[in-house]
Design an enzyme around this catalytic site. Structure first.
Site, PDB file in Angstrom:
ATOM      1  N   TRP A 157       0.810  -1.213   0.000  1.00 22.78           N
ATOM      2  CA  TRP A 157       0.000   0.000   0.000  1.00 22.78           C
ATOM      3  C   TRP A 157       0.842   1.260   0.000  1.00 22.78           C
ATOM      4  CZ3 TRP A 157      -4.296  -1.474  -1.654  1.00 22.78           C
ATOM      5  CH2 TRP A 157      -4.809  -2.723  -1.286  1.00 22.78           C
ATOM      6  N   HIS A 177      12.456   6.633  -2.147  1.00 22.95           N
ATOM      7  CA  HIS A 177      13.288   7.754  -1.703  1.00 22.95           C
ATOM      8  C   HIS A 177      14.606   7.715  -2.471  1.00 22.95           C
ATOM      9  CE1 HIS A 177      14.885   5.047   1.869  1.00 22.95           C
ATOM     10  NE2 HIS A 177      14.839   4.404   0.731  1.00 22.95           N
ATOM     11  N   ARG A 203       5.509   7.084  -4.270  1.00 19.55           N
ATOM     12  CA  ARG A 203       4.891   6.380  -3.153  1.00 19.55           C
ATOM     13  C   ARG A 203       3.423   6.233  -3.422  1.00 19.55           C
ATOM     14  NH1 ARG A 203       7.896   9.684   1.755  1.00 19.55           N
ATOM     15  NH2 ARG A 203       9.969   9.230   0.964  1.00 19.55           N
ATOM     16  N   GLN A 217      13.253  14.631  -4.531  1.00 21.32           N
ATOM     17  CA  GLN A 217      14.139  14.764  -3.372  1.00 21.32           C
ATOM     18  C   GLN A 217      15.555  15.082  -3.806  1.00 21.32           C
ATOM     19  OE1 GLN A 217      14.025  10.998  -1.205  1.00 21.32           O
ATOM     20  NE2 GLN A 217      12.304  11.712   0.052  1.00 21.32           N
ATOM     21  N   VAL A 260      20.579   6.015   9.581  1.00 22.32           N
ATOM     22  CA  VAL A 260      21.462   6.966  10.267  1.00 22.32           C
ATOM     23  C   VAL A 260      21.379   6.771  11.782  1.00 22.32           C
ATOM     24  CG1 VAL A 260      21.580   8.789   8.527  1.00 22.32           C
ATOM     25  CG2 VAL A 260      19.620   8.696  10.080  1.00 22.32           C
ATOM     26  N   ALA A 316      24.367  12.074   6.199  1.00 18.79           N
ATOM     27  CA  ALA A 316      23.465  11.974   5.050  1.00 18.79           C
ATOM     28  C   ALA A 316      22.251  12.844   5.353  1.00 18.79           C
ATOM     29  CB  ALA A 316      23.030  10.532   4.839  1.00 18.79           C
TER      30      ALA A 316
HETATM   31  N1  DAH Z   1      14.878   8.903   2.872  1.00 16.13           N
HETATM   32  C1  DAH Z   1      14.133   9.670   3.851  1.00 16.13           C
HETATM   33  C2  DAH Z   1      12.681   9.817   3.347  1.00 16.13           C
HETATM   34  O1  DAH Z   1      12.442   9.674   2.189  1.00 16.13           O
HETATM   35  C3  DAH Z   1      14.716  11.051   4.031  1.00 16.13           C
HETATM   36  C4  DAH Z   1      16.026  10.995   4.742  1.00 16.13           C
HETATM   37  C5  DAH Z   1      16.074  11.075   6.115  1.00 16.13           C
HETATM   38  C6  DAH Z   1      17.211  10.871   4.027  1.00 16.13           C
HETATM   39  C7  DAH Z   1      17.270  11.039   6.789  1.00 16.13           C
HETATM   40  C8  DAH Z   1      18.443  10.843   4.695  1.00 16.13           C
HETATM   41  C9  DAH Z   1      18.443  10.915   6.098  1.00 16.13           C
HETATM   42  O2  DAH Z   1      19.608  10.715   4.062  1.00 16.13           O
HETATM   43  O3  DAH Z   1      19.637  10.889   6.728  1.00 16.13           O
HETATM   44  O4  DAH Z   1      11.818  10.065   4.140  1.00 16.13           O
END
Ligand code: DAH
Length: 348
Positions: A157, A177, A203, A217, A260, A316
């Site tokens: 979903w 992402h 998504r 993003q 992370v 990151a």
């Molecule tokens: N990938 C996460 C999202 O799509 C966003 C994100 C959060 C990326 C923390 C990062 C991180 O690199 O350190 O919600």
């Protein structure tokens, strides 16, 4: 000259002479009816009468008459063409004092503009741009960034899966992402790493004012000896001020992202109500607006990439570009971006 030739010649002269006299489209049309009219045009009747001609001259006469018919049709067309050309040039007599016709110029989409500004901000700090695939393996999208099997993000979903089964399983999806590119980058390079990865993500969302099923993003990744949380903060602070103004303040809250440790969310102070807090739609009176997720790259991910985690550390971050664009311009509904309504798009 044979009698046939003489007769056809006479017809030709008469018809062409009449055509030169025919001035204007009505006169040309009358001429056409008189000579070439289907029912009783003079040439038409003459052709029809061929069958009564003596057999020995019928073929030659038929040939000459048909040639004459083609000549008359061509002449008429030529007269009409030159009349049209003359009319056009009379109409369009060049008036150099008239204002030009404005060309409507295209422009970059507000999300693209914002994306470019974000990229420029990071590029100035030494980040290189890397791009990864939008159609991604689930092992990069999830496993490699420590999103476990039972994580809700993996659900049918939430994720747009590609139907193809590999070893009996769906393994391909539209990336949810840009984070899988942390792994892709580390697989391909050695530290020091300093990259940003811009791109679209997908998504399965019930869309509303702040959610779209496609979003853009920028992922950021820096790995080197001695990279610290303060480097993350300094980098993102510079970014926030560059996009939202020099007097911007930022705050970090603890948050959780599997890739992370520690993880944070960064917020900027609300530039609309200035934390004055009465019915602010942007910050909901908290005075702060969340703009991105970030953190120190999990040591397990550093190790999996083949780097020595006792030597290398990294940070990151992931920024949603539509969100940045909305804040920048006070756009209240994310769905405006992809409806292709020029009245909206022309404002940026
Ligand atoms: N990938 C996460 C999202 O799509 C966003 C994100 C959060 C990326 C923390 C990062 C991180 O690199 O350190 O919600």
């Amino acid at each position: 000259m044979s009698t046939i030739e003489a007769e056809v010649d006479a017809l030709r002269s008469e018809a062409l002479e009449a055509l030169t006299q025919a001035d204007g489209e009505a006169a040309r049309e009358a001429w056409r009816a008189e000579w070439l009219g289907r029912k009783d045009g003079r040439l038409t009747l003459r052709l029809r009468a061929l069958k009564d001609a003596p057999p020995e001259s019928r073929a030659a006469l038929g040939k000459s008459l048909n040639e004459l018919k083609a000549t008359l049709e061509a002449e008429l067309e030529a007269r009409r063409d030159s009349a049209r050309a003359a009319a056009l040039s009379a109409d369009a007599a060049l008036d150099v004092t008239l204002p030009g016709r404005p060309q409507s110029l295209g422009r970059l989409h507000p999300v693209t503009q914002t994306m470019n500004d974000c990229i420029a901000a990071f590029a100035e700090m030494g980040f290189r741009v890397f791009e990864g695939p939008e159609v991604e393996w689930s092992r990069y999208n999830f496993d490699a960034v420590r999103i476990p099997d039972d994580h809700p993000a993996r659900d049918m979903w939430d994720t747009i899966w590609i139907d193809t089964l590999i070893e009996g399983e769906r393994q391909i999806l539209l990336r949810t992402h840009t984070s899988p590119n942390q792994i892709r980058v580390m697989e391909q390079t050695e530290p020091p790493v300093r990259v940003i990865v811009p791109g679209k993500c997908y998504r399965q969302e019930a869309t509303d004012a702040t959610h779209e099923w496609m979003l853009t993003q920028i992922e950021g990744l820096a790995v080197d000896e001695g990279v610290r949380m303060s480097d993350l903060k300094g980098t993102l602070y510079a970014f926030a001020r560059r996009l939202f103004g020099e007097d911007r303040r930022i705050i970090f809250h603890h948050s959780y992202f599997p890739f992370v440790e520690p993880g944070v969310e960064m917020a900027i102070d609300c530039f609309l109500c200035r934390a004055g807090g009465s019915d602010c739609r942007t910050c909901h009176d908290t005075g702060w607006i969340e703009i991105l997720g970030a953190g120190m790259v999990h040591p397990e991910i550093i190790e999996n990439a083949g780097y020595d985690s006792s030597r290398y550390t990294g940070f990151a971050f992931g920024v949603g570009i539509e969100r940045v664009a909305m804040l920048r311009w006070g756009i209240e509904d994310i769905r405006h971006f992809y409806q292709n309504d020029l009245r909206f798009l022309r404002q940026f």
